[in-house]
Design an enzyme around this catalytic site. Structure first.
Site, PDB file in Angstrom:
ATOM      1  N   GLU A  47      43.856  14.584  59.682  1.00 41.79           N
ATOM      2  CA  GLU A  47      43.636  15.890  59.068  1.00 41.79           C
ATOM      3  C   GLU A  47      44.532  16.045  57.850  1.00 41.79           C
ATOM      4  O   GLU A  47      45.761  16.053  57.960  1.00 41.79           O
ATOM      5  CB  GLU A  47      43.941  17.010  60.066  1.00 41.79           C
ATOM      6  CG  GLU A  47      43.815  18.409  59.485  1.00 41.79           C
ATOM      7  CD  GLU A  47      44.264  19.491  60.452  1.00 41.79           C
ATOM      8  OE1 GLU A  47      44.644  20.581  59.978  1.00 41.79           O
ATOM      9  OE2 GLU A  47      44.242  19.248  61.678  1.00 41.79           O
ATOM     10  N   ARG A  51      47.092  22.226  51.524  1.00 48.47           N
ATOM     11  CA  ARG A  51      48.324  22.940  51.203  1.00 48.47           C
ATOM     12  C   ARG A  51      48.952  22.461  49.900  1.00 48.47           C
ATOM     13  O   ARG A  51      49.983  22.980  49.486  1.00 48.47           O
ATOM     14  CB  ARG A  51      49.333  22.790  52.337  1.00 48.47           C
ATOM     15  CG  ARG A  51      48.831  23.338  53.665  1.00 48.47           C
ATOM     16  CD  ARG A  51      49.870  23.227  54.749  1.00 48.47           C
ATOM     17  NE  ARG A  51      49.333  23.585  56.053  1.00 48.47           N
ATOM     18  CZ  ARG A  51      50.032  23.574  57.180  1.00 48.47           C
ATOM     19  NH1 ARG A  51      51.308  23.218  57.147  1.00 48.47           N
ATOM     20  NH2 ARG A  51      49.465  23.897  58.325  1.00 48.47           N
ATOM     21  N   LYS A 135      40.594  24.922  67.636  1.00 49.84           N
ATOM     22  CA  LYS A 135      42.013  24.651  67.423  1.00 49.84           C
ATOM     23  C   LYS A 135      42.801  25.818  68.018  1.00 49.84           C
ATOM     24  O   LYS A 135      42.457  26.977  67.793  1.00 49.84           O
ATOM     25  CB  LYS A 135      42.290  24.540  65.931  1.00 49.84           C
ATOM     26  CG  LYS A 135      43.766  24.465  65.555  1.00 49.84           C
ATOM     27  CD  LYS A 135      43.921  24.348  64.053  1.00 49.84           C
ATOM     28  CE  LYS A 135      45.380  24.316  63.637  1.00 49.84           C
ATOM     29  NZ  LYS A 135      45.555  24.053  62.195  1.00 49.84           N
TER      30      LYS A 135
END
Length: 238
Positions: A47, A51, A135
């Site tokens: 993943e 960011r 998640k």
């Protein structure tokens, strides 16, 4: 992108490996050697979080150069980001939370997705919408293993990838829960190893992380009995 997995029945992102590395990539030149080290250590699902400005280019680089990696995008917050990530080659999407607009975009993306939840009501709302894989974030702060264990009885159909504050000491307890398929974490990519380009150390840490789950977890990746397609959060596959 074609799946690196052998032919067979569909599998979930949650079943590819016990740990999904959660990466913050600042320099796109690190993306390919980092992904190769993680895959060599037994962690094929990767993943890359949105960011940094380099994130989409990192996804694109991994998707193009590391065929054994199943690269996904994390910290997906908007429908526009969904489109950008899939165009870059993301094989799955992960969000820290969800709205109906974001969920609709992820559902229509053509790739598996894990919307983020931290409350029982959010879990029930997703189940109502046909989504069974999620998640759990921020895992430690939101109640950790005790919280997830308490959900297993009334909501056994929900499966989770807990992420947030999890390390090698706590991961096994999460992985022992019946409603946890894998955990997300970044401990196998320490900042000093990244700065030094010490891919060998990262590979060894990844190998240790890959060994935290059940002995049979993810064996289809190397045994030839694994799936050709990833199953979506609602149980469908494409």
């Amino acid at each position: 992108m074609t799946s690196p997995l052998p032919s067979g029945s569909a599998a979930s992102v949650l079943d590819l490996a016990p740990v999904v590395p959660v990466l913050v990539v600042s320099d796109v030149s690190d993306a390919v050697p980092l992904a190769r080290a993680l895959v060599a250590g037994g962690l094929p699902a990767i993943e890359v979080t949105l960011r940094t400005p380099a994130a989409l280019d990192a996804i694109r680089a991994i998707a193009g150069a590391v065929p054994d990696a199943v690269v996904g995008a994390g910290t997906v917050l908007t429908p526009e980001q969904v489109d950008d990530c899939v165009a870059a080659g993301a094989r799955f999407l992960v969000s820290p939370g969800w709205t109906d607009a974001l969920l609709e975009a992820m559902r229509g993306s053509g790739v598996p997705f894990l919307p983020g939840v931290s409350t029982t009501s959010e879990v029930v709302a997703l189940l109502e919408r046909g989504v069974r894989e999620m998640k759990f974030f921020p895992a430690q702060a939101a109640g950790g293993t005790a919280y997830l264990r308490s959900l297993a009885g009334p909501l056994p159909q929900a499966r989770f990838c807990p992420t947030g504050g999890i390390g090698p000491a706590t991961a096994p307890e999460y992985l022992s829960l019946p409603n946890v398929g894998c955990v997300g974490g970044s401990w196998m990519v320490p900042a000093d190893a990244m700065a030094a380009g010490d891919w060998g150390r990262i590979e060894e840490l990844a190998r240790g992380a890959a060994g935290l789950g059940d002995a049979g977890l993810g064996q289809g990746l190397s045994s030839g009995s694994g799936p050709d397609r990833l199953r979506h959060a609602d149980g469908t596959c494409r």
